[in-house]
Design an enzyme around this catalytic site. Sequence first.
Site, PDB file in Angstrom:
ATOM      1  N   ASP A   1      -0.320   5.141   0.928  1.00  0.00           N
ATOM      2  CA  ASP A   1      -0.640   6.101   1.990  1.00  0.00           C
ATOM      3  C   ASP A   1      -0.758   5.404   3.341  1.00  0.00           C
ATOM      4  OD1 ASP A   1      -1.741   8.802   0.458  1.00  0.00           O
ATOM      5  OD2 ASP A   1      -2.067   6.964  -0.684  1.00  0.00           O
TER       6      ASP A   1
ATOM      7  N   ASP B   1      -1.494  -0.859   5.945  1.00  0.00           N
ATOM      8  CA  ASP B   1      -1.758  -0.295   7.270  1.00  0.00           C
ATOM      9  C   ASP B   1      -3.226  -0.290   7.635  1.00  0.00           C
ATOM     10  OD1 ASP B   1      -2.071   1.814   5.190  1.00  0.00           O
ATOM     11  OD2 ASP B   1      -2.697   3.006   6.906  1.00  0.00           O
TER      12      ASP B   1
ATOM     13  N   ASP C   1       0.867  -1.170   0.000  1.00  0.00           N
ATOM     14  CA  ASP C   1       0.000   0.000   0.000  1.00  0.00           C
ATOM     15  C   ASP C   1       0.911   1.230   0.000  1.00  0.00           C
ATOM     16  OD1 ASP C   1      -2.402   1.565   0.426  1.00  0.00           O
ATOM     17  OD2 ASP C   1      -1.707   1.798   2.484  1.00  0.00           O
TER      18      ASP C   1
END
Length: 249
Positions: free
Chosen positions: A31, A195, A29
Amino acid sequence: MNQDEGRNEAAADRALHELLTGKRLMAFDLDGTLIDSVPDLAAALVRALDDEGLAVPRQEDVSHWVGNGTRKLVERGLAWALNTPVEAVDETLSARVYAAFMGYYGDAPHRLTRLYRGVAETLYALKDAGFMLVLVTNKPERFIAPLLEHFALNEAFSLCLGGDSLARKKPDPLPLTHAAAHFGVPAGACVMVGDSRHDMAAGKAAGFATAALTYGYNHGEPISESAPDALLDSLSELLSTSARPSSTR
């Protein structure tokens, strides 16, 4: 010794997290995993909402709205500013604020954004160790190249997929299954690193192993609740045998 032989030796000699045993492809990922982009996202959203004379959020508020792409981010910001459910937001207003947001963010996508510690070193070490690295983000594709070039990460990834690159985005597994099929790597030899619960859901649905960062953006929820295969306090723990497995397993 050629480059491939050198990478094979590096892979054999390097201490790696046990989750990476037998793995060949790693999807990351963006961001909240590689970069802390909320300051720039928040700045663009504040300007777009302020143009309409609406209340503007704090960065902390915006951090809870990240994860499903920029359109959903704007919708959540509008719903907050209007104190109304997302589905009740006027479509014309939403389209206008979204266009303004995209313009503001596009003008300065990395003015306040920072790279998390250890990210560049870890990504290039994994690449040199022979792993195929793929970027899978819900951010629109147009912003990927400027960000990667700014942080000198453009040579780390063999494939980059944005939220508008395919018909569906995370938490749908399509971007991950597409990446695995593109390189001919079975799902059992792949890892999703992210995250948020959306990263973990996409990884599990695709049949990937999952590793979750304890920092980043996850709508204010502990990422451990998503039951990843491994929890990481830093991306560099992928290069260590001492990283802890998920306590939820």
